[in-house]
Design a protein around this motif. Sequence first.
Motif, PDB file in Angstrom:
ATOM      1  N   TRP A 217      41.818  29.806  39.290  1.00 11.71           N
ATOM      2  CA  TRP A 217      40.454  30.088  39.735  1.00 11.71           C
ATOM      3  C   TRP A 217      40.187  29.395  41.072  1.00 11.71           C
ATOM      4  CZ3 TRP A 217      36.922  33.304  40.206  1.00 11.71           C
ATOM      5  CH2 TRP A 217      35.615  32.967  40.570  1.00 11.71           C
ATOM      6  N   GLU A 218      40.689  28.176  41.221  1.00 12.64           N
ATOM      7  CA  GLU A 218      40.543  27.482  42.502  1.00 12.64           C
ATOM      8  C   GLU A 218      41.232  28.281  43.614  1.00 12.64           C
ATOM      9  OE1 GLU A 218      41.698  23.262  44.706  1.00 12.64           O
ATOM     10  OE2 GLU A 218      42.153  23.510  42.576  1.00 12.64           O
ATOM     11  N   GLY A 219      42.432  28.782  43.327  1.00 14.81           N
ATOM     12  CA  GLY A 219      43.149  29.591  44.312  1.00 14.81           C
ATOM     13  C   GLY A 219      42.401  30.861  44.675  1.00 14.81           C
ATOM     14  N   ILE A 220      41.858  31.530  43.682  1.00 12.31           N
ATOM     15  CA  ILE A 220      41.108  32.765  43.914  1.00 12.31           C
ATOM     16  C   ILE A 220      39.938  32.518  44.868  1.00 12.31           C
ATOM     17  CG2 ILE A 220      39.570  34.444  42.783  1.00 12.31           C
ATOM     18  CD1 ILE A 220      41.526  34.230  40.328  1.00 12.31           C
ATOM     19  N   GLN A 221      39.333  31.365  44.767  1.00 10.83           N
ATOM     20  CA  GLN A 221      38.202  31.029  45.643  1.00 10.83           C
ATOM     21  C   GLN A 221      38.635  30.588  47.031  1.00 10.83           C
ATOM     22  OE1 GLN A 221      34.830  28.916  43.395  1.00 10.83           O
ATOM     23  NE2 GLN A 221      36.695  28.408  42.253  1.00 10.83           N
ATOM     24  N   ILE A 222      39.735  29.846  47.145  1.00  8.86           N
ATOM     25  CA  ILE A 222      40.089  29.220  48.424  1.00  8.86           C
ATOM     26  C   ILE A 222      41.006  30.084  49.296  1.00  8.86           C
ATOM     27  CG2 ILE A 222      42.116  27.899  47.668  1.00  8.86           C
ATOM     28  CD1 ILE A 222      39.402  26.491  49.916  1.00  8.86           C
TER      29      ILE A 222
ATOM     30  N   THR B 280      43.478  44.877  30.589  1.00  8.28           N
ATOM     31  CA  THR B 280      43.408  45.053  29.135  1.00  8.28           C
ATOM     32  C   THR B 280      41.990  44.826  28.629  1.00  8.28           C
ATOM     33  OG1 THR B 280      45.698  44.357  28.841  1.00  8.28           O
ATOM     34  CG2 THR B 280      44.275  44.245  26.901  1.00  8.28           C
ATOM     35  N   ASN B 281      41.364  43.758  29.104  1.00  5.68           N
ATOM     36  CA  ASN B 281      40.005  43.422  28.659  1.00  5.68           C
ATOM     37  C   ASN B 281      38.926  43.986  29.579  1.00  5.68           C
ATOM     38  OD1 ASN B 281      40.914  41.887  26.441  1.00  5.68           O
ATOM     39  ND2 ASN B 281      41.236  40.120  27.763  1.00  5.68           N
ATOM     40  N   ASN B 282      39.331  44.715  30.649  1.00  5.35           N
ATOM     41  CA  ASN B 282      38.378  45.205  31.650  1.00  5.35           C
ATOM     42  C   ASN B 282      37.471  44.070  32.103  1.00  5.35           C
ATOM     43  OD1 ASN B 282      39.336  47.855  31.648  1.00  5.35           O
ATOM     44  ND2 ASN B 282      38.111  48.335  29.853  1.00  5.35           N
ATOM     45  N   GLU B 283      38.096  42.983  32.517  1.00  3.65           N
ATOM     46  CA  GLU B 283      37.368  41.770  32.856  1.00  3.65           C
ATOM     47  C   GLU B 283      37.901  41.192  34.160  1.00  3.65           C
ATOM     48  OE1 GLU B 283      36.536  37.458  30.684  1.00  3.65           O
ATOM     49  OE2 GLU B 283      37.701  38.981  29.641  1.00  3.65           O
ATOM     50  N   VAL B 284      37.017  40.648  34.973  1.00  8.79           N
ATOM     51  CA  VAL B 284      37.416  39.951  36.184  1.00  8.79           C
ATOM     52  C   VAL B 284      37.694  38.497  35.818  1.00  8.79           C
ATOM     53  CG1 VAL B 284      36.663  39.195  38.479  1.00  8.79           C
ATOM     54  CG2 VAL B 284      36.095  41.487  37.673  1.00  8.79           C
ATOM     55  N   PHE B 285      38.823  37.998  36.296  1.00 10.20           N
ATOM     56  CA  PHE B 285      39.208  36.606  36.070  1.00 10.20           C
ATOM     57  C   PHE B 285      38.242  35.727  36.871  1.00 10.20           C
ATOM     58  CE2 PHE B 285      41.505  32.737  36.730  1.00 10.20           C
ATOM     59  CZ  PHE B 285      42.420  32.620  35.697  1.00 10.20           C
ATOM     60  N   ASP B 286      37.529  34.847  36.195  1.00  8.26           N
ATOM     61  CA  ASP B 286      36.586  33.949  36.876  1.00  8.26           C
ATOM     62  C   ASP B 286      36.611  32.577  36.211  1.00  8.26           C
ATOM     63  OD1 ASP B 286      35.110  34.215  34.526  1.00  8.26           O
ATOM     64  OD2 ASP B 286      33.530  35.421  35.436  1.00  8.26           O
ATOM     65  N   GLN B 287      35.619  31.762  36.515  1.00 10.46           N
ATOM     66  CA  GLN B 287      35.584  30.396  35.994  1.00 10.46           C
ATOM     67  C   GLN B 287      35.401  30.352  34.475  1.00 10.46           C
ATOM     68  OE1 GLN B 287      33.190  31.724  37.884  1.00 10.46           O
ATOM     69  NE2 GLN B 287      31.190  31.196  37.081  1.00 10.46           N
ATOM     70  N   THR B 288      35.025  31.430  33.858  1.00  8.12           N
ATOM     71  CA  THR B 288      34.848  31.449  32.398  1.00  8.12           C
ATOM     72  C   THR B 288      36.054  32.028  31.665  1.00  8.12           C
ATOM     73  OG1 THR B 288      33.798  33.634  32.328  1.00  8.12           O
ATOM     74  CG2 THR B 288      32.350  31.718  32.688  1.00  8.12           C
ATOM     75  N   TYR B 289      37.046  32.486  32.405  1.00 11.12           N
ATOM     76  CA  TYR B 289      38.183  33.171  31.782  1.00 11.12           C
ATOM     77  C   TYR B 289      38.951  32.269  30.814  1.00 11.12           C
ATOM     78  CZ  TYR B 289      41.821  36.625  31.212  1.00 11.12           C
ATOM     79  OH  TYR B 289      42.670  37.559  30.673  1.00 11.12           O
ATOM     80  N   GLU B 290      38.890  30.973  31.034  1.00  8.01           N
ATOM     81  CA  GLU B 290      39.632  30.041  30.180  1.00  8.01           C
ATOM     82  C   GLU B 290      39.214  30.125  28.707  1.00  8.01           C
ATOM     83  OE1 GLU B 290      37.530  25.753  30.516  1.00  8.01           O
ATOM     84  OE2 GLU B 290      38.288  26.521  32.416  1.00  8.01           O
ATOM     85  N   LYS B 291      38.079  30.738  28.443  1.00 11.05           N
ATOM     86  CA  LYS B 291      37.606  30.873  27.054  1.00 11.05           C
ATOM     87  C   LYS B 291      38.630  31.596  26.174  1.00 11.05           C
ATOM     88  CE  LYS B 291      35.200  35.219  27.863  1.00 11.05           C
ATOM     89  NZ  LYS B 291      34.599  35.518  29.126  1.00 11.05           N
TER      90      LYS B 291
END
Length: 147
Positions: A101-106, A74-85
């Motif tokens: 986000w921790e899961g995405i990394q590990i 919807t937002n054309n955005e990758v979920f990352d550490q800033t997504y919580e905004k």
Amino acid sequence: MKKILLTISTVAIVLISAGITTLKPDHEKPKYTDGTYIGKSKAIYIDENYWGKVRVKIENGTITNVDFKVIDSTNNEVFDQTYEKHFAGNNAYIQQCRNDWEGIQIYPKLLIKNQNIDDVDVISGATWSYNLFKYALEEALKKAKNQ
């Protein structure tokens, strides 16, 4: 009896020296064909606007590199550490974003280590990202399966 054992030992040494033992039976062949494969999935979250996308590199039948992203279409955005905004003021959702986000990394690191998604433990609070990862991975690995 000693003569038979000596003969078997001699044959084994000759076979090893000749490299014949490097032939693998079918049950020991790599499960996957070398290459880079991409999978994309919404997992069980079909009503959501998020996709898991996995790029898996396989070398010598072994998973050597995994790139995992969650994409908000919807937002054309990758979920990352800033997504919580997007959830400012909602502490429960902010924590959920941090867990995922921790899961995405590990999860990719654990997959490379264990070589099997069933051996990757789900992080508490990060089931959503695990499911997106797992189903996208399965999609990619279908393409890599040896026939």
